[in-house]
Write a protein that holds these residues in place. Structure first.
Motif, PDB file in Angstrom:
ATOM      1  N   TRP A  21       0.818  -1.209   0.000  1.00 56.91           N
ATOM      2  CA  TRP A  21       0.000   0.000   0.000  1.00 56.91           C
ATOM      3  C   TRP A  21       0.856   1.265   0.000  1.00 56.91           C
ATOM      4  O   TRP A  21       0.571   2.197  -0.750  1.00 56.91           O
ATOM      5  N   ILE A  22       1.900   1.295   0.834  1.00 57.14           N
ATOM      6  CA  ILE A  22       2.775   2.474   0.862  1.00 57.14           C
ATOM      7  C   ILE A  22       3.429   2.669  -0.502  1.00 57.14           C
ATOM      8  O   ILE A  22       3.514   3.794  -1.021  1.00 57.14           O
ATOM      9  N   LYS A  24       2.384   1.662  -3.528  1.00 56.44           N
ATOM     10  CA  LYS A  24       1.441   2.062  -4.570  1.00 56.44           C
ATOM     11  C   LYS A  24       0.913   3.472  -4.369  1.00 56.44           C
ATOM     12  O   LYS A  24       0.760   4.232  -5.330  1.00 56.44           O
ATOM     13  N   ILE A  25       0.616   3.841  -3.115  1.00 57.26           N
ATOM     14  CA  ILE A  25      -0.007   5.144  -2.849  1.00 57.26           C
ATOM     15  C   ILE A  25       0.986   6.283  -3.004  1.00 57.26           C
ATOM     16  O   ILE A  25       0.695   7.311  -3.633  1.00 57.26           O
ATOM     17  N   PHE A  26       2.190   6.120  -2.440  1.00 52.31           N
ATOM     18  CA  PHE A  26       3.137   7.238  -2.388  1.00 52.31           C
ATOM     19  C   PHE A  26       4.250   7.171  -3.431  1.00 52.31           C
ATOM     20  O   PHE A  26       4.873   8.196  -3.731  1.00 52.31           O
ATOM     21  N   LYS A  28       3.914   4.958  -6.395  1.00 59.97           N
ATOM     22  CA  LYS A  28       3.392   4.399  -7.647  1.00 59.97           C
ATOM     23  C   LYS A  28       4.171   3.159  -8.077  1.00 59.97           C
ATOM     24  O   LYS A  28       4.395   2.924  -9.263  1.00 59.97           O
ATOM     25  N   ASP A  30       4.711  -1.162  -7.191  1.00 57.29           N
ATOM     26  CA  ASP A  30       4.367  -2.394  -6.482  1.00 57.29           C
ATOM     27  C   ASP A  30       5.700  -3.049  -6.131  1.00 57.29           C
ATOM     28  O   ASP A  30       6.391  -3.561  -7.012  1.00 57.29           O
TER      29      ASP A  30
END
Length: 209
Positions: A21-22, A24-26, A28, A30
């Motif tokens: 999650w970190i 992907k969110i911050f 971009k 995986d």
């Protein structure tokens, strides 16, 4: 009914894929597509940097701690280690990440923190010593898991200030997690044997920048 709900909650807490999650969110990214392909703390440090790695470590640690504390928070007469173990299972088999998770080290440490803070910091000191000597997180993780299991047996007799009483469930869970951690590090063990294991920029054998 309350126990069943909290068991599900403990699993869901453990299932939070912090690194994914970190990333992907911050960033971009995986992180499963980079580095070792693992979604845990070490690969996050390697792929996303120190700040992201520390955040992911804290999240993975604290989800184990919070899950372990659930029966205490809700005043249930149940050994909190069961809930910590379920969070670790969630971390390794996360429903939010296709049931492919981390190697259980940080969340297991969080379980120890929730169960016995003194025992956690005692174990953390050993981890840091081994990390300093080897500069390899894998070595520190494996030896610390073994150390924690043995300590859960002998500390109540040798140093009861740290762990006042022997808890058979603690020893059993630590033993099972040690076996799992060693299994999940089988590729690391092979690289250690060939001298190609990744090193961190810390300790006596640190990676040169």
């Amino acid at each position: 009914m309350k126990i069943a709900i909290l068991i599900v909650l403990a699993y869901l807490l453990g299932s939070i894929p912090s690194g994914i999650w970190i990333g992907k969110i911050f960033f971009k990214k995986d992180i499963r597509n980079f580095g070792s392909g693992n979604s845990g703390t070490t690969n996050t440090f390697r792929v996303l940097g120190k700040t992201a790695g520390l955040i992911v470590f804290a999240m993975d640690l604290l989800k184990g701690t919070l899950a372990t504390c659930l029966p205490i928070i809700f005043h249930l007469d149940v050994n909190p280690l069961w809930f910590g173990l379920i969070a670790v299972i969630g971390h390794t088999l996360p429903i939010f990440a296709g049931f492919k998770g981390g190697k259980a080290v940080a969340t297991s440490a969080g379980m120890l923190l929730g169960y016995s803070p003194l025992f956690f910091f005692y174990s953390l000191v050993f981890f840091l010593i081994v990390l300093y000597l080897s500069s390899m997180v894998s070595v520190a993780s494996i030896f610390s898991a073994i150390f924690v299991t043995l300590s859960s047996i002998v500390l109540p007799y040798l140093w009861p200030t740290i762990l006042p009483t022997h808890n058979w469930l603690l020893t059993l869970i630590c033993f099972l997690l040690t076996c799992y951690i060693i299994y999940r590090h089988k590729e690391n063990i092979q690289r250690i044997k060939t001298g190609t294991e990744n090193r961190v920029s810390f300790g006596l054998n640190k990676k040169e920048k």
